[in-house]
Design an enzyme around this catalytic site. Sequence first.
Site, short mmCIF file in Angstrom:
data_model
loop_
_atom_site.label_atom_id
_atom_site.label_comp_id
_atom_site.label_asym_id
_atom_site.label_seq_id
_atom_site.Cartn_x
_atom_site.Cartn_y
_atom_site.Cartn_z
CE1 TYR A 46 -4.28 0.82 -0.29
CE2 TYR A 46 -4.44 -1.31 0.79
CZ TYR A 46 -5.01 -0.29 0.06
OH TYR A 46 -6.31 -0.40 -0.35
CD GLU A 48 -4.68 5.09 1.02
OE1 GLU A 48 -4.47 5.70 2.08
OE2 GLU A 48 -5.73 4.48 0.79
CG ASP A 193 -7.96 10.37 -24.32
OD1 ASP A 193 -6.96 9.62 -24.27
OD2 ASP A 193 -9.11 9.98 -24.05
CB THR A 220 -4.33 3.56 -22.25
OG1 THR A 220 -3.92 3.61 -23.62
CG2 THR A 220 -5.80 3.88 -22.16
CE LYS A 223 -6.78 1.94 -25.38
NZ LYS A 223 -7.82 2.99 -25.51
NE ARG A 229 -6.56 -3.81 -19.94
CZ ARG A 229 -6.45 -3.91 -21.27
NH1 ARG A 229 -5.62 -4.77 -21.81
NH2 ARG A 229 -7.18 -3.15 -22.04
C1 LIG Z 1 -8.89 3.36 -24.70
C2 LIG Z 1 -9.22 4.78 -24.52
C3 LIG Z 1 -9.59 5.30 -23.26
C4 LIG Z 1 -9.95 4.43 -22.09
O1 LIG Z 1 -9.01 3.62 -21.62
P1 LIG Z 1 -9.39 2.42 -20.60
O2 LIG Z 1 -8.04 1.98 -20.21
O3 LIG Z 1 -10.16 1.44 -21.38
O4 LIG Z 1 -10.15 3.02 -19.49
C5 LIG Z 1 -9.79 6.66 -23.14
N1 LIG Z 1 -9.64 7.47 -24.19
C6 LIG Z 1 -9.33 7.02 -25.42
C7 LIG Z 1 -9.19 7.98 -26.54
C8 LIG Z 1 -9.12 5.66 -25.62
O5 LIG Z 1 -8.83 5.21 -26.84
#
Ligand SMILES: *Cc1c(COP(=O)(O)O)cnc(C)c1O
Length: 414
Positions: A46, A48, A193, A220, A223, A229
């Site tokens: 932990y 935090e 994003d 993320t 990807k 993850r």
């Molecule tokens: C995949 C994605 C997310 C969300 O990611 P998670 O890990 O599934 O919560 C947010 N924004 C965009 C543009 C994405 O492609």
Amino acid sequence: MRDKQVEKLIKAEEKRQNEGLELIPSENYVSEDVLKANGSVFTNKYSEGYPGRRYYGGQDFTDALERLAIERVCKLFKCKFANVQPHSGAPANLAVYFALLNPGDVVLGMDLSHGGHLTHGHPMTLPAKIYKFVTYKMKNPDTGEIDYEDLRKQALEYKPKIILAGFSAYSRTLDYKKFVEIAREVGAITMADMAHIAGIIAGGALRNPFDDGFDIITSTTHKTLRGPRGGIILTRENEEIAKKIDKAIFPGIQGGPHMHTIAAKAVAFGEVMTPKYKKYVKQILKNSKAMEKVLHKNNIRMIGGGTDNHLILADVFGSLGVTGKEAQIVLDEVGITLNMNSIAGDTRKPLDPSGIRFGTPAITTRGFKEKECAYVAELMIKTLKNKDDKKIKESIHKEIKKLAKKFPIPKRFV
Ligand SMILES: *Cc1c(COP(=O)(O)O)cnc(C)c1O
């Protein structure tokens, strides 16, 4: 493993991943080192708070680890501040909204049906219940160009606190400078994003929104970044914003950070820094161009008219009379995994839309080059054109298995 029930399922998933081709553009394969870090004893801890300011004892190594992850990711994206604690992309975005908005404040983001993401204001999401989302779109789905005039008009009308660039089903390039210009005109904060393309940006093959003056990047890590993850929030230089974001993650929306995931993120960031990774992301782009070419040749309509990045959104219903859902199912039968996707102006329902979305990050990790990618595109089209012919599908499945066998999922990248 002692638990035979779970072990059996892990083995089965491993086999599925090994034998099939993964074309879902948001998926990838991590290295053995990332897996090892992700499965490490840091999962027991932990912690935090943040390095140097934790609420529990025993933080010598968690502090060093989190600092290392932050240092690496800041170097990769050329920014001053990073929060590496978000459990995933959705909480990363939620934290930014929570940090910078009051209930009722406006965010101007990309329309979901034009490539945006659920977390950019879909009515069923928590942020949409708290904040007001307005959207911009493409001017012309056949070129993919964003309607910047309308974006500006809406910015002037709604006075958003955040202007959000980013997407999960858009294959063209955004003009980040225009976003920044418009945001400055209305006093909005710019947020990119980059969940899908962060790895390609970090590897230098796509433009970094920070270079055009964006304030915040969320992403993320699983990807194109090819890590565990998880999520990250980066702030270019504004310390006040960075501090608000830290508070929004903890204690705002999360409890203890997942230190084992942060360990794996640090390993992945280390891999992203290598020359080999730079080559990898360049190849991702070359490979999607190779697939684009085959679709063009076969007169299959692509939203945006083609691709500048790792993904393609194809109107299979309009071009071949096969719905997105049918295409997803029949391609699954031959060992190709991808997903159905709505297209701009879709007349069909989201659960059986007109399009399919696919991309090259995972097969490029396997070592596919242009030749193999073009061949896969040919096989996909052949499958869709012969979707009820069992014999043809069986022979295609064999070809896919052969390809998968020839290009095993690598265990190490450096
Ligand atoms: C995949 C994605 C997310 C969300 O990611 P998670 O890990 O599934 O919560 C947010 N924004 C965009 C543009 C994405 O492609």
